[in-house]
Write an enzyme that holds these catalytic residues in place. Structure first.
Site, mmCIF file in Angstrom:
data_model
loop_
_atom_site.group_PDB
_atom_site.id
_atom_site.type_symbol
_atom_site.label_atom_id
_atom_site.label_comp_id
_atom_site.label_asym_id
_atom_site.label_seq_id
_atom_site.Cartn_x
_atom_site.Cartn_y
_atom_site.Cartn_z
ATOM 1 C CB SER A 100 40.136 37.593 37.302
ATOM 2 O OG SER A 100 41.322 38.242 37.500
ATOM 3 C CB SER A 101 42.590 37.072 42.535
ATOM 4 O OG SER A 101 43.006 36.420 43.443
ATOM 5 C CB CYS A 102 41.812 31.343 42.470
ATOM 6 S SG CYS A 102 41.060 30.922 40.968
ATOM 7 C CB VAL A 103 44.727 33.412 46.319
ATOM 8 C CG1 VAL A 103 44.830 32.051 46.320
ATOM 9 C CG2 VAL A 103 45.854 33.927 45.362
#
Lengths: 103, 166
Positions: A100-103
Site C-alpha cells: 500500500s506504499s506510494c514509494v
C-alpha cells in the site's frame, strides 16, 4: 475471494492473487506462484522474499527504499529479480498483502 | 458493445517548477509509474531544473510567503509576514523533509537514482539550460540527455501514453 491450489493445498487468495493469510505461505507455495508469474526463484529471490516477510511480520510498510537498504540487493537488482512491478510481484510471491506504499 | 480498456503504458512527466512540492509531485509520480512497470520519462525545465542541478538539488525549498496552505505545527495558520524572516523558508523546508524521512520518502538525489535504476529516464530542457547558463556537467549523472521540446514530443507517442504537467 477466490481459492487456489498451491503445493497440494487449497489456499485462499484475493481477486488479484495475493494470499489472504500470510501464515499459510511456504517456500513451495512461493515457487508455484513464481512459476505462474513466469519466474524461477533463485536463492537471491528467496533472500529478498524472506526479508519482505520479516518486514511484514513487524508491521512495517514495505518500500523499495527499504529493500535497497536490506543489503541483499540494490534497486536495479530488485527490478531485475522481479521485473515490471517489483514490489507488487515480490509481495505476491512472498504471500503478503498487496503493498500500500506510494514509494 | 464491450467497452475497450486501454491501460496506461507510458507517462511523460514535465516539471517546470522548483519548489519542494512541485518537485516531489513529479518524483513521486515518476517513481510510482516505474514501480508499476509503466514506461516513464521525466522532463525538467525552467525552475524545475533545480531538482536535477547538482549544486541546487539538495536545497529545494517550499514557499513560506504567499502560500495559503502553509501551516505551523499544530495546524495553526502560518502568517505570510512570518515567512519573510530570514531562514524561515529553510527552516520550514527542513521540517518538512524530516517528516518525509519518517515516511521513508527518499531525498531528491535518491529518487533520481531509484527512478533510473528501475528503467525510468530523466531529461533536461535545452532552452532552459541555455537560459540559466547550465551545462550537462552541472546536472546529476542520472540525466540521460538534454532535449528540445520537439525531441521530447517525439518520445511521447504511442497508445496508452499520457503527458502530465505537474
Amino acid at each position: 475471494m477466490a481459492t487456489k491450489t498451491y503445493a497440494g493445498k487449497t489456499i485462499e487468495v484475493t481477486d488479484e492473487g495475493y494470499l489472504v493469510n500470510a501464515n499459510e505461505w511456504s517456500t513451495e507455495i512461493a515457487h508455484e506462484i513464481a512459476k505462474e508469474e513466469g519466474l524461477t526463484l533463485s536463492d537471491k529471490h528467496l533472500a529478498v522474499l524472506n526479508f519482505i516477510r520479516e518486514k511484514h511480520a513487524k508491521g512495517e510498510t514495505l518500500t523499495i527504499r527499504a529493500i535497497s537498504k536490506s543489503g541483499i540487493v540494490d534497486i536495479k537488482g530488485f527490478y531485475e529479480l522481479f521485473p515490471g512491478a517489483p514490489l507488487k510481484l515480490a509481495s505476491k510471491i512472498a504471500g503478503i498483502p498487496k503493498p500500500s506504499s506510494c514509494v | 458493445m464491450q467497452k475497450e480498456e486501454y491501460p496506461l503504458k507510458k507517462v511523460c512527466i514535465i516539471c517546470a517548477k522548483g519548489t519542494l512540492e512541485d518537485v516531489y509531485a513529479t518524483l513521486v509520480l515518476a517513481n510510482g509509474a516505474v514501480m508499476e512497470g509503466i514506461e516513464t520519462k521525466v522532463f525538467f525545465t525552467f525552475f524545475g531544473l533545480d531538482a536535477i542541478t547538482k549544486k541546487r538539488m539538495n536545497s529545494i525549498h517550499t514557499a513560506v510567503v504567499g502560500n495559503p496552505a502553509m501551516r505551523l505545527p499544530g495546524n495553526l495558520p502560518f502568517p505570510t509576514l512570518l515567512g519573510i524572516l530570514p531562514g524561515m523558508e529553510a527552516l520550514a523546508s527542513s521540517m518538512m523533509k524530516k517528516e518525509m524521512e519518517k515516511l521513508d520518502i527518499p531525498t531528491i538525489p535518491e529518487f533520481l537514482e531509484m527512478i533510473t535504476a528501475g528503467g525510468g529516464e530523466i531529461y533536461a530542457c535545452k532552452l532552459a539550460m541555455d537560459m540559466f547558463k547550465l551545462k550537462k556537467e552541472d546536472l546529476a549523472d542520472e540525466v540521460k540527455d538534454v532535449l528540445t521540446v520537439g525531441d521530447f514530443y517525439a518520445m511521447c507517442g504511442g497508445q496508452g501514453t499520457q503527458i502530465i504537467f505537474t
